[in-house]
Design a protein around this motif. Structure first.
Motif, PDB file in Angstrom:
ATOM      1  N   ASP A  40     -91.313   6.161  69.833  1.00  0.00           N
ATOM      2  CA  ASP A  40     -90.694   4.950  70.371  1.00  0.00           C
ATOM      3  C   ASP A  40     -90.571   3.863  69.308  1.00  0.00           C
ATOM      4  OD1 ASP A  40     -90.417   6.088  72.882  1.00  0.00           O
ATOM      5  OD2 ASP A  40     -92.349   5.335  73.590  1.00  0.00           O
ATOM      6  N   MET A  41     -91.590   3.747  68.445  1.00  0.00           N
ATOM      7  CA  MET A  41     -91.538   2.745  67.380  1.00  0.00           C
ATOM      8  C   MET A  41     -90.411   3.066  66.393  1.00  0.00           C
ATOM      9  SD  MET A  41     -92.246   0.013  65.885  1.00  0.00           S
ATOM     10  CE  MET A  41     -93.697  -0.717  66.552  1.00  0.00           C
ATOM     11  N   SER A  42     -90.209   4.336  66.086  1.00  0.00           N
ATOM     12  CA  SER A  42     -89.135   4.730  65.174  1.00  0.00           C
ATOM     13  C   SER A  42     -87.768   4.380  65.747  1.00  0.00           C
ATOM     14  CB  SER A  42     -89.231   6.232  64.886  1.00  0.00           C
ATOM     15  OG  SER A  42     -88.253   6.625  63.979  1.00  0.00           O
ATOM     16  N   VAL A  43     -87.577   4.654  67.030  1.00  0.00           N
ATOM     17  CA  VAL A  43     -86.309   4.329  67.696  1.00  0.00           C
ATOM     18  C   VAL A  43     -86.113   2.814  67.744  1.00  0.00           C
ATOM     19  CG1 VAL A  43     -85.079   4.427  69.906  1.00  0.00           C
ATOM     20  CG2 VAL A  43     -86.238   6.453  69.029  1.00  0.00           C
ATOM     21  N   GLU A  44     -87.176   2.092  68.088  1.00  0.00           N
ATOM     22  CA  GLU A  44     -87.102   0.624  68.158  1.00  0.00           C
ATOM     23  C   GLU A  44     -86.802   0.017  66.787  1.00  0.00           C
ATOM     24  OE1 GLU A  44     -90.203  -3.045  68.880  1.00  0.00           O
ATOM     25  OE2 GLU A  44     -90.509  -1.215  70.037  1.00  0.00           O
ATOM     26  N   LEU A  45     -87.441   0.549  65.774  1.00  0.00           N
ATOM     27  CA  LEU A  45     -87.214   0.064  64.413  1.00  0.00           C
ATOM     28  C   LEU A  45     -85.767   0.293  63.981  1.00  0.00           C
ATOM     29  CD1 LEU A  45     -88.903  -1.203  62.122  1.00  0.00           C
ATOM     30  CD2 LEU A  45     -89.325   1.091  61.296  1.00  0.00           C
ATOM     31  N   SER A  46     -85.245   1.484  64.249  1.00  0.00           N
ATOM     32  CA  SER A  46     -83.847   1.786  63.911  1.00  0.00           C
ATOM     33  C   SER A  46     -82.891   0.856  64.642  1.00  0.00           C
ATOM     34  CB  SER A  46     -83.513   3.243  64.256  1.00  0.00           C
ATOM     35  OG  SER A  46     -84.240   4.126  63.461  1.00  0.00           O
ATOM     36  N   ARG A  47     -83.151   0.620  65.912  1.00  0.00           N
ATOM     37  CA  ARG A  47     -82.294  -0.256  66.706  1.00  0.00           C
ATOM     38  C   ARG A  47     -82.332  -1.694  66.179  1.00  0.00           C
ATOM     39  NH1 ARG A  47     -84.871  -0.732  71.393  1.00  0.00           N
ATOM     40  NH2 ARG A  47     -84.655   1.486  71.767  1.00  0.00           N
ATOM     41  N   ASP A  48     -83.532  -2.181  65.871  1.00  0.00           N
ATOM     42  CA  ASP A  48     -83.666  -3.548  65.360  1.00  0.00           C
ATOM     43  C   ASP A  48     -82.968  -3.717  64.013  1.00  0.00           C
ATOM     44  OD1 ASP A  48     -85.112  -4.123  67.606  1.00  0.00           O
ATOM     45  OD2 ASP A  48     -87.056  -4.259  66.583  1.00  0.00           O
ATOM     46  N   VAL A  49     -83.116  -2.728  63.138  1.00  0.00           N
ATOM     47  CA  VAL A  49     -82.454  -2.781  61.834  1.00  0.00           C
ATOM     48  C   VAL A  49     -80.935  -2.788  62.020  1.00  0.00           C
ATOM     49  CG1 VAL A  49     -81.981  -1.439  59.734  1.00  0.00           C
ATOM     50  CG2 VAL A  49     -84.338  -1.794  60.482  1.00  0.00           C
ATOM     51  N   LYS A  50     -80.443  -1.919  62.876  1.00  0.00           N
ATOM     52  CA  LYS A  50     -78.995  -1.846  63.114  1.00  0.00           C
ATOM     53  C   LYS A  50     -78.458  -3.152  63.682  1.00  0.00           C
ATOM     54  CE  LYS A  50     -75.536   1.305  64.903  1.00  0.00           C
ATOM     55  NZ  LYS A  50     -75.313   2.588  65.562  1.00  0.00           N
ATOM     56  N   ASP A  51     -79.186  -3.750  64.625  1.00  0.00           N
ATOM     57  CA  ASP A  51     -78.747  -5.024  65.213  1.00  0.00           C
ATOM     58  C   ASP A  51     -78.701  -6.124  64.160  1.00  0.00           C
ATOM     59  OD1 ASP A  51     -78.515  -3.803  67.676  1.00  0.00           O
ATOM     60  OD2 ASP A  51     -80.431  -4.576  68.441  1.00  0.00           O
ATOM     61  N   LYS A  52     -79.695  -6.182  63.297  1.00  0.00           N
ATOM     62  CA  LYS A  52     -79.722  -7.198  62.231  1.00  0.00           C
ATOM     63  C   LYS A  52     -78.582  -6.986  61.238  1.00  0.00           C
ATOM     64  CE  LYS A  52     -83.422  -9.695  63.060  1.00  0.00           C
ATOM     65  NZ  LYS A  52     -83.365 -11.115  63.291  1.00  0.00           N
ATOM     66  N   ILE A  53     -78.289  -5.743  60.921  1.00  0.00           N
ATOM     67  CA  ILE A  53     -77.211  -5.455  59.968  1.00  0.00           C
ATOM     68  C   ILE A  53     -75.858  -5.840  60.566  1.00  0.00           C
ATOM     69  CG2 ILE A  53     -75.972  -3.597  58.779  1.00  0.00           C
ATOM     70  CD1 ILE A  53     -78.746  -2.308  58.363  1.00  0.00           C
ATOM     71  N   LYS A  54     -75.690  -5.628  61.849  1.00  0.00           N
ATOM     72  CA  LYS A  54     -74.435  -6.019  62.499  1.00  0.00           C
ATOM     73  C   LYS A  54     -74.199  -7.520  62.388  1.00  0.00           C
ATOM     74  CE  LYS A  54     -73.824  -2.229  65.725  1.00  0.00           C
ATOM     75  NZ  LYS A  54     -73.717  -1.826  67.127  1.00  0.00           N
ATOM     76  N   GLU A  55     -75.270  -8.298  62.328  1.00  0.00           N
ATOM     77  CA  GLU A  55     -75.140  -9.751  62.163  1.00  0.00           C
ATOM     78  C   GLU A  55     -74.570 -10.127  60.800  1.00  0.00           C
ATOM     79  OE1 GLU A  55     -78.940 -11.523  62.942  1.00  0.00           O
ATOM     80  OE2 GLU A  55     -79.024 -10.728  64.979  1.00  0.00           O
ATOM     81  N   LEU A  56     -74.626  -9.210  59.831  1.00  0.00           N
ATOM     82  CA  LEU A  56     -74.060  -9.473  58.509  1.00  0.00           C
ATOM     83  C   LEU A  56     -72.537  -9.389  58.513  1.00  0.00           C
ATOM     84  CD1 LEU A  56     -76.543  -7.525  56.181  1.00  0.00           C
ATOM     85  CD2 LEU A  56     -76.433  -9.989  56.593  1.00  0.00           C
ATOM     86  N   GLY A  57     -71.945  -8.857  59.589  1.00  0.00           N
ATOM     87  CA  GLY A  57     -70.493  -8.863  59.727  1.00  0.00           C
ATOM     88  C   GLY A  57     -69.774  -7.666  59.140  1.00  0.00           C
ATOM     89  N   TYR A  58     -70.413  -6.536  59.084  1.00  0.00           N
ATOM     90  CA  TYR A  58     -69.746  -5.325  58.581  1.00  0.00           C
ATOM     91  C   TYR A  58     -68.942  -4.688  59.711  1.00  0.00           C
ATOM     92  CZ  TYR A  58     -72.831  -5.703  54.532  1.00  0.00           C
ATOM     93  OH  TYR A  58     -73.488  -6.131  53.415  1.00  0.00           O
ATOM     94  N   THR A  59     -67.842  -5.328  60.101  1.00  0.00           N
ATOM     95  CA  THR A  59     -67.071  -4.876  61.255  1.00  0.00           C
ATOM     96  C   THR A  59     -66.287  -3.601  60.995  1.00  0.00           C
ATOM     97  OG1 THR A  59     -65.244  -6.331  60.623  1.00  0.00           O
ATOM     98  CG2 THR A  59     -66.851  -7.197  62.212  1.00  0.00           C
ATOM     99  N   ARG A  60     -65.943  -3.338  59.755  1.00  0.00           N
ATOM    100  CA  ARG A  60     -65.154  -2.146  59.438  1.00  0.00           C
ATOM    101  C   ARG A  60     -66.025  -1.005  58.917  1.00  0.00           C
ATOM    102  NH1 ARG A  60     -60.167  -1.762  60.899  1.00  0.00           N
ATOM    103  NH2 ARG A  60     -59.850  -0.262  59.261  1.00  0.00           N
ATOM    104  N   TYR A  61     -67.312  -1.087  59.150  1.00  0.00           N
ATOM    105  CA  TYR A  61     -68.238  -0.046  58.711  1.00  0.00           C
ATOM    106  C   TYR A  61     -68.942   0.585  59.896  1.00  0.00           C
ATOM    107  CZ  TYR A  61     -67.960  -1.088  53.743  1.00  0.00           C
ATOM    108  OH  TYR A  61     -67.524  -1.235  52.455  1.00  0.00           O
ATOM    109  N   LYS A  62     -69.083   1.898  59.833  1.00  0.00           N
ATOM    110  CA  LYS A  62     -69.958   2.621  60.757  1.00  0.00           C
ATOM    111  C   LYS A  62     -71.351   2.533  60.146  1.00  0.00           C
ATOM    112  CE  LYS A  62     -71.200   5.824  63.783  1.00  0.00           C
ATOM    113  NZ  LYS A  62     -71.285   5.568  65.181  1.00  0.00           N
ATOM    114  N   ILE A  63     -72.304   1.951  60.855  1.00  0.00           N
ATOM    115  CA  ILE A  63     -73.664   1.781  60.372  1.00  0.00           C
ATOM    116  C   ILE A  63     -74.537   2.877  60.986  1.00  0.00           C
ATOM    117  CG2 ILE A  63     -75.678   0.252  60.239  1.00  0.00           C
ATOM    118  CD1 ILE A  63     -73.246  -0.763  58.655  1.00  0.00           C
ATOM    119  N   ILE A  64     -75.178   3.647  60.132  1.00  0.00           N
ATOM    120  CA  ILE A  64     -76.062   4.728  60.562  1.00  0.00           C
ATOM    121  C   ILE A  64     -77.453   4.425  60.015  1.00  0.00           C
ATOM    122  CG2 ILE A  64     -76.524   7.209  60.440  1.00  0.00           C
ATOM    123  CD1 ILE A  64     -73.415   7.420  59.766  1.00  0.00           C
TER     124      ILE A  64
END
Length: 119
Positions: free
Chosen positions: A45-69
């Motif tokens: 659960d911590m691994s999934v939560e960590l991945s989700r939190d990282v992805k959400d923070k990266i989306k705030e950087l504005g990479y709208t034309r990128y698929k973030i994995i």
């Protein structure tokens, strides 16, 4: 989902910047894992939560034309070695990645973030 713009490469402002992403990943991992003790029941659960939190923070950087994995690997520290590798077929001029690792007395965690440009 990004609408077609017929732009074949990102502008300089849009380009995936590994150093910015790495700093963000480091801050998220340090805040979440600094006092964590390895527990088999909680690590998935911590691994999934960590991945989700990282992805959400990266989306705030504005990479709208990128698929973030985001890929996160966690394990227990028990005097062993571990190698985490990844392969991907991509365009080296548009796509990029950033990674960061964390280790305390109880656990280790490796987080890899891939930014794949959507044409």
């Amino acid at each position: 989902f990004a609408q077609p713009t017929y732009e074949l490469e990102p502008s300089k402002e849009e380009k995936f910047m590994p150093h910015k992403v790495k700093q963000l990943v480091q801050s998220v991992m340090d805040s979440k894992l600094k006092d964590m003790v390895y527990d088999d029941a909680k690590v998935k659960d911590m691994s999934v939560e960590l991945s989700r939190d990282v992805k959400d923070k990266i989306k705030e950087l504005g990479y709208t034309r990128y698929k973030i994995i985001v890929q996160t690997v966690m394990g227990q520290v028990k005097d062993q070695g571990a190698y985490v590798t990844s392969r991907c077929l991509w365009d080296h001029q548009k796509d990029n990645y950033a990674s960061w690792w964390f280790k305390n007395d109880s656990l280790f965690c490796v987080c890899m973030v891939f930014g794949i440009y959507l044409e």
